[in-house]
Design an enzyme around this catalytic site. Structure first.
Site, PDB file in Angstrom:
ATOM      1  N   ARG A 164       9.247   2.551  -0.925  1.00 37.29           N
ATOM      2  CA  ARG A 164       9.284   2.032   0.519  1.00 37.29           C
ATOM      3  C   ARG A 164       9.296   2.874   1.524  1.00 37.29           C
ATOM      4  NH1 ARG A 164       7.103  -0.939  -2.572  1.00 37.29           N
ATOM      5  NH2 ARG A 164       7.402  -3.370  -2.237  1.00 37.29           N
ATOM      6  N   SER A 240       9.133  -8.844   1.846  1.00 40.07           N
ATOM      7  CA  SER A 240      10.496  -8.578   1.653  1.00 40.07           C
ATOM      8  C   SER A 240      11.189  -8.121   2.989  1.00 40.07           C
ATOM      9  CB  SER A 240      10.521  -7.665   0.638  1.00 40.07           C
ATOM     10  OG  SER A 240       9.926  -7.934  -0.558  1.00 40.07           O
ATOM     11  N   GLU A 335      13.793  -3.307   5.037  1.00 39.92           N
ATOM     12  CA  GLU A 335      12.700  -2.900   4.936  1.00 39.92           C
ATOM     13  C   GLU A 335      11.758  -2.797   5.969  1.00 39.92           C
ATOM     14  OE1 GLU A 335       9.714  -3.917   1.200  1.00 39.92           O
ATOM     15  OE2 GLU A 335       8.484  -4.333   2.818  1.00 39.92           O
TER      16      GLU A 335
HETATM   17  P1  FAD Z   1       2.384  -2.956  10.972  1.00 44.72           P
HETATM   18  O1  FAD Z   1       3.393  -4.165  10.673  1.00 44.72           O
HETATM   19  O2  FAD Z   1       1.325  -3.187  11.854  1.00 44.72           O
HETATM   20  O3  FAD Z   1       3.219  -1.506  11.064  1.00 44.72           O
HETATM   21  C1  FAD Z   1       4.211  -1.270  10.324  1.00 44.72           C
HETATM   22  C2  FAD Z   1       4.682   0.123  10.938  1.00 44.72           C
HETATM   23  O4  FAD Z   1       3.680   1.136  10.423  1.00 44.72           O
HETATM   24  C3  FAD Z   1       4.966   0.303  12.204  1.00 44.72           C
HETATM   25  O5  FAD Z   1       5.987   1.165  12.465  1.00 44.72           O
HETATM   26  C4  FAD Z   1       3.777   0.842  13.007  1.00 44.72           C
HETATM   27  O6  FAD Z   1       3.933   1.347  14.307  1.00 44.72           O
HETATM   28  C5  FAD Z   1       3.230   1.793  11.890  1.00 44.72           C
HETATM   29  N1  FAD Z   1       2.013   2.062  11.895  1.00 44.72           N
HETATM   30  C6  FAD Z   1       0.656   1.116  11.685  1.00 44.72           C
HETATM   31  N2  FAD Z   1      -0.342   1.529  11.664  1.00 44.72           N
HETATM   32  C7  FAD Z   1      -0.145   2.959  11.771  1.00 44.72           C
HETATM   33  C8  FAD Z   1      -1.151   3.995  11.813  1.00 44.72           C
HETATM   34  N3  FAD Z   1      -2.291   3.947  11.775  1.00 44.72           N
HETATM   35  N4  FAD Z   1      -0.372   5.251  12.118  1.00 44.72           N
HETATM   36  C9  FAD Z   1       0.776   5.351  12.423  1.00 44.72           C
HETATM   37  N5  FAD Z   1       1.656   4.456  12.246  1.00 44.72           N
HETATM   38  C10 FAD Z   1       1.245   3.141  11.978  1.00 44.72           C
HETATM   39  N6  FAD Z   1       4.519  -4.435   1.508  1.00 44.72           N
HETATM   40  C11 FAD Z   1       4.316  -3.856   0.035  1.00 44.72           C
HETATM   41  O7  FAD Z   1       4.910  -2.693  -0.031  1.00 44.72           O
HETATM   42  N7  FAD Z   1       4.317  -4.531  -1.080  1.00 44.72           N
HETATM   43  C12 FAD Z   1       4.154  -5.834  -1.070  1.00 44.72           C
HETATM   44  O8  FAD Z   1       4.007  -6.556  -2.035  1.00 44.72           O
HETATM   45  C13 FAD Z   1       4.143  -6.526   0.195  1.00 44.72           C
HETATM   46  N8  FAD Z   1       3.786  -8.000   0.446  1.00 44.72           N
HETATM   47  C14 FAD Z   1       3.661  -8.617   1.635  1.00 44.72           C
HETATM   48  C15 FAD Z   1       3.767  -9.812   1.803  1.00 44.72           C
HETATM   49  C16 FAD Z   1       3.394 -10.736   2.944  1.00 44.72           C
HETATM   50  C17 FAD Z   1       3.318 -11.904   2.907  1.00 44.72           C
HETATM   51  C18 FAD Z   1       4.015  -9.981   3.999  1.00 44.72           C
HETATM   52  C19 FAD Z   1       3.755 -10.644   5.151  1.00 44.72           C
HETATM   53  C20 FAD Z   1       4.272  -8.466   3.952  1.00 44.72           C
HETATM   54  C21 FAD Z   1       4.064  -7.832   2.698  1.00 44.72           C
HETATM   55  N9  FAD Z   1       4.330  -6.395   2.720  1.00 44.72           N
HETATM   56  C22 FAD Z   1       4.382  -5.753   1.606  1.00 44.72           C
HETATM   57  C23 FAD Z   1       4.762  -5.787   3.859  1.00 44.72           C
HETATM   58  C24 FAD Z   1       3.587  -5.161   4.576  1.00 44.72           C
HETATM   59  O9  FAD Z   1       2.068  -6.045   4.172  1.00 44.72           O
HETATM   60  C25 FAD Z   1       3.041  -3.715   4.545  1.00 44.72           C
HETATM   61  O10 FAD Z   1       4.070  -2.816   4.730  1.00 44.72           O
HETATM   62  C26 FAD Z   1       1.976  -3.328   5.185  1.00 44.72           C
HETATM   63  O11 FAD Z   1       1.504  -2.094   4.622  1.00 44.72           O
HETATM   64  C27 FAD Z   1       1.926  -3.379   6.746  1.00 44.72           C
HETATM   65  O12 FAD Z   1       0.623  -3.265   7.268  1.00 44.72           O
HETATM   66  P2  FAD Z   1       0.323  -3.642   8.862  1.00 44.72           P
HETATM   67  O13 FAD Z   1      -0.766  -2.879   9.126  1.00 44.72           O
HETATM   68  O14 FAD Z   1       0.673  -4.758   8.895  1.00 44.72           O
HETATM   69  O15 FAD Z   1       1.591  -2.498   9.559  1.00 44.72           O
HETATM   70  N1  EPU Z   2      14.840 -12.625  -7.744  1.00 42.43           N
HETATM   71  C1  EPU Z   2      15.802 -13.721  -7.993  1.00 42.43           C
HETATM   72  N2  EPU Z   2      15.808 -14.581  -6.896  1.00 42.43           N
HETATM   73  C2  EPU Z   2      14.728 -14.707  -5.949  1.00 42.43           C
HETATM   74  C3  EPU Z   2      13.662 -13.534  -6.211  1.00 42.43           C
HETATM   75  C4  EPU Z   2      13.993 -12.584  -7.086  1.00 42.43           C
HETATM   76  O1  EPU Z   2      16.753 -13.790  -8.565  1.00 42.43           O
HETATM   77  O2  EPU Z   2      14.627 -15.289  -5.251  1.00 42.43           O
HETATM   78  C5  EPU Z   2      15.058 -11.511  -9.112  1.00 42.43           C
HETATM   79  C6  EPU Z   2      14.577 -12.067 -10.255  1.00 42.43           C
HETATM   80  O3  EPU Z   2      15.329 -11.502 -11.362  1.00 42.43           O
HETATM   81  C7  EPU Z   2      13.207 -11.254 -10.254  1.00 42.43           C
HETATM   82  C8  EPU Z   2      13.502 -10.073  -9.498  1.00 42.43           C
HETATM   83  O4  EPU Z   2      14.377 -10.387  -8.530  1.00 42.43           O
HETATM   84  O5  EPU Z   2      12.913 -11.058 -11.706  1.00 42.43           O
HETATM   85  C9  EPU Z   2      12.060  -9.603  -9.199  1.00 42.43           C
HETATM   86  O6  EPU Z   2      11.589 -10.399  -8.207  1.00 42.43           O
HETATM   87  P1  EPU Z   2      10.121 -10.190  -7.898  1.00 42.43           P
HETATM   88  O7  EPU Z   2       9.184  -9.876  -8.977  1.00 42.43           O
HETATM   89  O8  EPU Z   2       9.820 -11.219  -7.040  1.00 42.43           O
HETATM   90  O9  EPU Z   2      10.130  -8.972  -7.016  1.00 42.43           O
HETATM   91  P2  EPU Z   2      11.138  -8.259  -5.751  1.00 42.43           P
HETATM   92  O10 EPU Z   2      11.961  -7.112  -6.012  1.00 42.43           O
HETATM   93  O11 EPU Z   2      11.654  -9.431  -5.200  1.00 42.43           O
HETATM   94  C10 EPU Z   2       9.342  -6.332  -5.159  1.00 42.43           C
HETATM   95  C11 EPU Z   2       8.794  -5.910  -3.864  1.00 42.43           C
HETATM   96  C12 EPU Z   2       7.595  -6.719  -3.525  1.00 42.43           C
HETATM   97  C13 EPU Z   2       6.491  -6.868  -4.372  1.00 42.43           C
HETATM   98  C14 EPU Z   2       7.132  -7.421  -5.804  1.00 42.43           C
HETATM   99  C15 EPU Z   2       6.045  -7.251  -7.003  1.00 42.43           C
HETATM  100  C16 EPU Z   2      10.454  -4.858  -2.684  1.00 42.43           C
HETATM  101  C17 EPU Z   2      11.757  -4.786  -1.625  1.00 42.43           C
HETATM  102  N3  EPU Z   2       9.651  -5.996  -2.869  1.00 42.43           N
HETATM  103  O12 EPU Z   2       9.734  -7.718  -4.836  1.00 42.43           O
HETATM  104  O13 EPU Z   2       7.101  -6.300  -2.115  1.00 42.43           O
HETATM  105  O14 EPU Z   2       5.411  -7.620  -3.986  1.00 42.43           O
HETATM  106  O15 EPU Z   2       8.189  -6.538  -6.040  1.00 42.43           O
HETATM  107  O16 EPU Z   2       6.091  -6.170  -7.306  1.00 42.43           O
HETATM  108  O17 EPU Z   2      10.439  -3.819  -3.349  1.00 42.43           O
HETATM  109  C18 EPU Z   2       7.539  -6.141   0.525  1.00 42.43           C
HETATM  110  O18 EPU Z   2       7.532  -4.946   0.080  1.00 42.43           O
HETATM  111  O19 EPU Z   2       7.293  -6.812   1.299  1.00 42.43           O
HETATM  112  C19 EPU Z   2       7.029  -6.963  -1.107  1.00 42.43           C
HETATM  113  C20 EPU Z   2       6.594  -8.452  -0.734  1.00 42.43           C
END
Ligand code: FAD
Ligand code: EPU
Length: 339
Positions: A164, A240, A335
Site C-alpha cells: 500500500r 480498508s 490507509e
Molecule cells: P482517489 O480516492 O480519487 O485518490 C486517492 C489518492 O490518489 C489521492 O491522494 C489523490 O490525490 C491521488 N490521485 C488520484 N489520482 C491521481 C493521479 N492521476 N495522479 C496523482 N495522484 C492521484 N484498495 C486496494 O488496494 N485493494 C482493495 O481491495 C480495495 N478495495 C476497496 C473496496 C472498496 C469498497 C473501496 C471503497 C475502496 C477499496 N480500495 C482498495 C481503495 C481504493 O479503491 C483504491 O485506493 C483506489 O486505487 C483509489 O482510486 P481512486 O481513483 O478512487 O483514488
Molecule cells: N478478519 C477478522 N475480522 C474481520 C475482518 C478480517 O478477524 O472483521 C481477519 C480474518 O482472520 C481474515 C483476515 O483478517 O482471515 C483477512 O481478512 P480479509 O481476507 O477480508 O482481508 P483483509 O486483510 O481484511 C486485505 C486488504 C483488502 C483486500 C483483501 C483481499 C488491506 C489493508 N486490506 O483485507 O484491501 O481486498 O485483503 O486481498 O491490506 C483496501 O485496501 O481497501 C482493501 C479492501
C-alpha cells in the site's frame, strides 16, 4: 474542450464516503491538455487530483482546487508470443479496464477485479487484493511534473512500490499527476491461475470449475468481494480504513502467548497481523457510533451510515487506534488519505 472551473461545489458525489464538503474551486479534466490548464489555474493555491474518490476522507471544506480526472483512453502497445503490453489513461475506471484486459487476452489483473477507483490512482498505493498487487504487473508510468509541467517516465524501479505504498503516496505526494499507466501482462500461453488466496478456490469448486480461466477467477473475486465489502453506492466507505500492521517478532511472540488465536502471516519485515482481527477483538465489528461505525462483515471497513461528517469518522478511527494500541501495543496506520 477548455477546462471549466466552478466555485463552491459540493464533493459529496465525488467521494465514496459521501462526505458533504465544498471545494472552493472545481473542474473536470477530460483531456491531457486540461492538466496543463489545471496546473496553471491553480498556481500558488492548494490543489487535489481526484479519480473515483474511493481512498480519501474529507475532514473539512477544501480551500483550493479539486480536479476530477476523467481522461479516458486505453490500448494495446505491443505483443510477443507470450506477453502483451497494454496502457490506459489515468481517468479510466479500474474495474472496467481489468474486464477489458481479460476480453483482449491480456491476463494477470483478474484478481484485482472490482477494486473501485481510477487507473491513475492504482499505483499511488500499489493496490492489491487476492494475492496480487499492481507492482507485479506495472511496467511504467507517465506523469506530469506539477512544477515544470514536463512529462516524466517512472519505470517500475522508480516507483518504489511496497505494501500500500509508492513514491507517489509519500515523497512525491501532490508533486506529479499520473497520466498513463502501462502493464506487461501474460497471454494464455504464459498465464497460470492465482487461486491461493482466501476463498477463491472454494468458490470455484462450488461452481464446479476445476480449471478456471481468467474470467472465472474475475467472477469468483467479484462474488467474494460483493459478499464481504459494502457497496459504496449503498453505504459510504473507502475500503480498508487501516493497513494490516507488520510487527516485530518479539512483540508477536509476546502477543501470541497472551492471545494464542491471533492470525499471522510471515512478512520480510516481521509478522503481519490482520487489522480486521485486532479491531474485531476490541469489540468494534458491527458497532454503530453516531452516524459512523465499523462494518458488520468486515471490521477493517469504517462506514458512513447516514450524514456523517469526515471529522466524526476521523475521530471514530482515532478511538479504534487508541483501543488497539492499549490492547495489543500495536500502532494502526490509516490507509485512507485524510484531507
Ligand atoms: P482517489 O480516492 O480519487 O485518490 C486517492 C489518492 O490518489 C489521492 O491522494 C489523490 O490525490 C491521488 N490521485 C488520484 N489520482 C491521481 C493521479 N492521476 N495522479 C496523482 N495522484 C492521484 N484498495 C486496494 O488496494 N485493494 C482493495 O481491495 C480495495 N478495495 C476497496 C473496496 C472498496 C469498497 C473501496 C471503497 C475502496 C477499496 N480500495 C482498495 C481503495 C481504493 O479503491 C483504491 O485506493 C483506489 O486505487 C483509489 O482510486 P481512486 O481513483 O478512487 O483514488
Ligand atoms: N478478519 C477478522 N475480522 C474481520 C475482518 C478480517 O478477524 O472483521 C481477519 C480474518 O482472520 C481474515 C483476515 O483478517 O482471515 C483477512 O481478512 P480479509 O481476507 O477480508 O482481508 P483483509 O486483510 O481484511 C486485505 C486488504 C483488502 C483486500 C483483501 C483481499 C488491506 C489493508 N486490506 O483485507 O484491501 O481486498 O485483503 O486481498 O491490506 C483496501 O485496501 O481497501 C482493501 C479492501
Amino acid at each position: 474542450m477548455a477546462l471549466i472551473i466552478k466555485n463552491n461545489v459540493s464533493l459529496k458525489k465525488y467521494n465514496t464516503f459521501g462526505i458533504d464538503v465544498n471545494a472552493s474551486a472545481f473542474a473536470k479534466m477530460e483531456h491531457i491538455e486540461n492538466i496543463h490548464e489545471a496546473l496553471e489555474a491553480s498556481k500558488g493555491n492548494p490543489f487535489l487530483i481526484l479519480g473515483g474518490g474511493s481512498n480519501v476522507l474529507f475532514t473539512k471544506d477544501y480551500e483550493g482546487f479539486v480536479f476530477i480526472n476523467q481522461i479516458l483512453g486505453k490500448g494495446i502497445l505491443s505483443e510477443t508470443e507470450d506477453e502483451i503490453v497494454v496502457w490506459a489513461h489515468s481517468g479510466e475506471n479500474w474495474h472496467e479496464f481489468v474486464l477489458w484486459t481479460i476480453q483482449n487476452g491480456a491476463f494477470g489483473l483478474e484478481n484485482l477485479s472490482l477494486i473501485p477507483g481510477s487507473v491513475g490512482a492504482a499505483p499511488m498505493q500499489n493496490i492489491g487484493a487476492y494475492g496480487t498487487e499492481i507492482k507485479d504487473w506495472c511496467l511504467k508510468i507517465e506523469a506530469i511534473d506539477c512544477k515544470t509541467k514536463e512529462l516524466v517516465i517512472f519505470n517500475h524501479v522508480d516507483c518504489h512500490f511496497g505494501y500500500r505504498e509508492s513514491v507517489f503516496k509519500n515523497v512525491f505526494k501532490n508533486k506529479y499527476v499520473i497520466t498513463k499507466v502501462f502493464f506487461k501482462l501474460h497471454k494464455a500461453s504464459k498465464w497460470t491461475p492465482n487461486t491461493n488466496y482466501g476463498d477463491i478456490q472454494k468458490v470455484l469448486l462450488e461452481q464446479g470449475i476445476e480449471n478456471p480461466n481468467p474470467k472465472d477467477i474475475s467472477n469468483a473475486v467479484i462474488q467474494i468481494r460483493s459478499s464481504k465489502l459494502p457497496n459504496p453506492k449503498e453505504l459510504g466507505n473507502a475500503g480498508s480504513f487501516f493497513k494490516n500492521p507488520v510487527i516485530d517478532i518479539n512483540l508477536f511472540e509476546t502477543l501470541k502467548s497472551k492471545f494464542p488465536q491471533i492470525p499471522n502471516y510471515p512478512d520480510k519485515n516481521g509478522v503481519k497481523v490482520p487489522a480486521g482481527w485486532l479491531i474485531e477483538f476490541c469489540g468494534f465489528k458491527g458497532m454503530k457510533s453516531g452516524n459512523t461505525g465499523s462494518h458488520e462483515k468486515q471490521a477493517l471497513v469504517i462506514v458512513n451510515y447516514s450524514n456523517a461528517t469526515g471529522r466524526e469518522i476521523f475521530e471514530y478511527s482515532q478511538k479504534i487506534i487508541e483501543i488497539v494500541k492499549d490492547t495489543f501495543a500495536i500502532d494502526l496506520e490509516r490507509e485512507v488519505n485524510i484531507i
